[in-house]
Design a protein around this motif. Sequence first.
Motif, mmCIF file in Angstrom:
data_model
loop_
_atom_site.group_PDB
_atom_site.id
_atom_site.type_symbol
_atom_site.label_atom_id
_atom_site.label_comp_id
_atom_site.label_asym_id
_atom_site.label_seq_id
_atom_site.Cartn_x
_atom_site.Cartn_y
_atom_site.Cartn_z
ATOM 1 N N ARG A 13 1.250 -11.042 12.150
ATOM 2 C CA ARG A 13 0.134 -11.866 11.671
ATOM 3 C C ARG A 13 -0.026 -11.731 10.156
ATOM 4 N NH1 ARG A 13 -5.771 -11.313 10.920
ATOM 5 N NH2 ARG A 13 -6.681 -13.408 11.195
ATOM 6 N N ALA A 14 0.100 -10.513 9.636
ATOM 7 C CA ALA A 14 -0.020 -10.312 8.191
ATOM 8 C C ALA A 14 1.041 -11.103 7.440
ATOM 9 C CB ALA A 14 0.103 -8.820 7.862
ATOM 10 N N LEU A 15 2.248 -11.105 7.959
ATOM 11 C CA LEU A 15 3.334 -11.860 7.305
ATOM 12 C C LEU A 15 3.062 -13.354 7.345
ATOM 13 C CD1 LEU A 15 6.540 -9.939 8.457
ATOM 14 C CD2 LEU A 15 5.608 -10.103 6.148
ATOM 15 N N ALA A 16 2.556 -13.850 8.471
ATOM 16 C CA ALA A 16 2.274 -15.279 8.582
ATOM 17 C C ALA A 16 1.186 -15.697 7.596
ATOM 18 C CB ALA A 16 1.853 -15.616 10.012
ATOM 19 N N GLU B 122 3.453 -1.128 10.002
ATOM 20 C CA GLU B 122 2.263 -1.981 9.956
ATOM 21 C C GLU B 122 1.458 -1.727 8.686
ATOM 22 O OE1 GLU B 122 -1.785 -2.754 12.636
ATOM 23 O OE2 GLU B 122 -0.638 -0.907 12.853
ATOM 24 N N CYS B 123 1.155 -0.462 8.430
ATOM 25 C CA CYS B 123 0.328 -0.127 7.272
ATOM 26 C C CYS B 123 1.031 -0.466 5.960
ATOM 27 C CB CYS B 123 -0.057 1.349 7.306
ATOM 28 S SG CYS B 123 -1.241 1.756 8.606
ATOM 29 N N GLN B 124 2.320 -0.174 5.886
ATOM 30 C CA GLN B 124 3.074 -0.480 4.667
ATOM 31 C C GLN B 124 3.159 -1.978 4.430
ATOM 32 O OE1 GLN B 124 6.849 1.496 5.207
ATOM 33 N NE2 GLN B 124 5.906 3.519 5.350
ATOM 34 N N THR B 125 3.397 -2.719 5.501
ATOM 35 C CA THR B 125 3.530 -4.171 5.363
ATOM 36 C C THR B 125 2.214 -4.803 4.941
ATOM 37 O OG1 THR B 125 5.291 -4.271 7.026
ATOM 38 C CG2 THR B 125 4.083 -6.307 6.589
ATOM 39 N N ILE B 126 1.115 -4.421 5.577
ATOM 40 C CA ILE B 126 -0.173 -5.010 5.231
ATOM 41 C C ILE B 126 -0.561 -4.662 3.799
ATOM 42 C CG2 ILE B 126 -2.646 -4.947 5.762
ATOM 43 C CD1 ILE B 126 -1.877 -4.676 8.710
ATOM 44 N N ASP B 127 -0.233 -3.462 3.356
ATOM 45 C CA ASP B 127 -0.502 -3.081 1.967
ATOM 46 C C ASP B 127 0.286 -3.974 1.006
ATOM 47 O OD1 ASP B 127 -1.614 -1.097 -0.033
ATOM 48 O OD2 ASP B 127 0.536 -0.859 -0.401
ATOM 49 N N ARG B 128 1.558 -4.208 1.304
ATOM 50 C CA ARG B 128 2.385 -5.059 0.453
ATOM 51 C C ARG B 128 1.907 -6.509 0.486
ATOM 52 N NH1 ARG B 128 8.461 -3.314 2.162
ATOM 53 N NH2 ARG B 128 9.085 -4.619 0.373
ATOM 54 N N CYS B 129 1.467 -6.945 1.657
ATOM 55 C CA CYS B 129 0.950 -8.306 1.773
ATOM 56 C C CYS B 129 -0.334 -8.465 0.968
ATOM 57 C CB CYS B 129 0.690 -8.650 3.239
ATOM 58 S SG CYS B 129 2.189 -8.949 4.227
ATOM 59 N N LEU B 130 -1.224 -7.484 1.057
ATOM 60 C CA LEU B 130 -2.464 -7.545 0.295
ATOM 61 C C LEU B 130 -2.170 -7.665 -1.204
ATOM 62 C CD1 LEU B 130 -5.647 -5.456 0.922
ATOM 63 C CD2 LEU B 130 -4.762 -5.694 -1.387
ATOM 64 N N GLN B 131 -1.164 -6.958 -1.667
ATOM 65 C CA GLN B 131 -0.802 -7.014 -3.082
ATOM 66 C C GLN B 131 -0.425 -8.432 -3.500
ATOM 67 O OE1 GLN B 131 -1.147 -4.464 -5.075
ATOM 68 N NE2 GLN B 131 -0.293 -5.324 -6.950
#
Length: 382
Positions: free
Chosen positions: A261-264, A332-341
């Motif tokens: 979902r974060a990636l989408a 999950e945590c790493q991806t969402i952090d990168r997405c937030l950036q």
Amino acid sequence: MLMNDYRSPWLTPELDTFRETTRRFWHGELLPHVDRWEKQGYIDREVWHRLGHLGLLLADVPAAYGGGGGDYRHLASLIEVSATAGFGLGFGPHYIVAQYLLAYASEAQKQRWLPKLASGEMVASIAMSEPGAGSDLAALRTTARREGEHYVINGAKTFNTNGHHADLILIAAKTDPAKGARGVSLIVAETKELPGFRRGRLLDKIGLKAQDTLELFFDDMRVPAENLVGGAEGLGFGQMMEQLPYERTTIAIRAVASTERALALTLDHVKTRQLFGNPLLKMQNTRFEMSEMKTQASLARVFIDQCIQWQLEGRLDAPTAAMAKLWSTENECQTIDRCLQLFGGYGFMREFPIARMYVDSRAQRIYGGANEVMKEIIARQL
């Protein structure tokens, strides 16, 4: 086959229908109330009754006990729908308690409790963690002393999801403190008008605000001896070790769905967000970030799908479940952090879903056994 065309092999047309029904309910009847629930610190009690009416509370429990008659795939579907909706209800402990009862309770106990859990008449919580003990289940201090036809329970539990509404609590307590882990038993307490039972304060978490998390206290709390789960004392630690893979896989399922979902959300953002006259996706750094995250999410998806299949077959072991929980939640945590950036300043605003996902995902690496414990479980099998 292209990964973009990948479909989880455990899905069926019947599950597609089930997921769509669940999705409509989540988005139509639950999502509009999330902000209010986060402010009050718990969901309305009526939600449990509605979930029960729709057959969504114990979807993988046999119909003979009031459940939906499905299997682990139905639970996986529920978790994924919840994750893609962007918030959790705290029904995980409810399902976990039901699985303990299904696996170890007597037939009379199953008939007494499971239908009420399935209908939403009773809300379940599991009381394992204690102040000072953390993930070390063998270090429990809560005691249950047999006195005639009752157990007298003393102790305190913390991080109890569903503690605000809980009518039924599965308690891990030491019936023989001298035996350490071999002296742990599981005992059910029905909280209605139960002397010696106290609910503590709502804990102020940084995320998962709509999930009520409480401290619970037992002060000479008397519970009928017939509420012992498993028919004998001292079986609790082994029961917990057997059931934790079930719980840890559900955490991994949520992690993978949340990552997707974060990636989408981020892909939609970088396609439309303009920077120096071009969409953000035209920037090489953005393209490389999205490429890496997509690859890691795809690997996680294939692995967790295999774990779901092994769980269905009864072959999922503790080290593999620990691997699933460790890898998927870290990613999950790493991806969402990168997405937030990639959202820039907007990613720091709670009105953007990625911000809520950022704080909500952090607990995934802690509950169900901290990820450091997962590494130890894996290492023991090397």
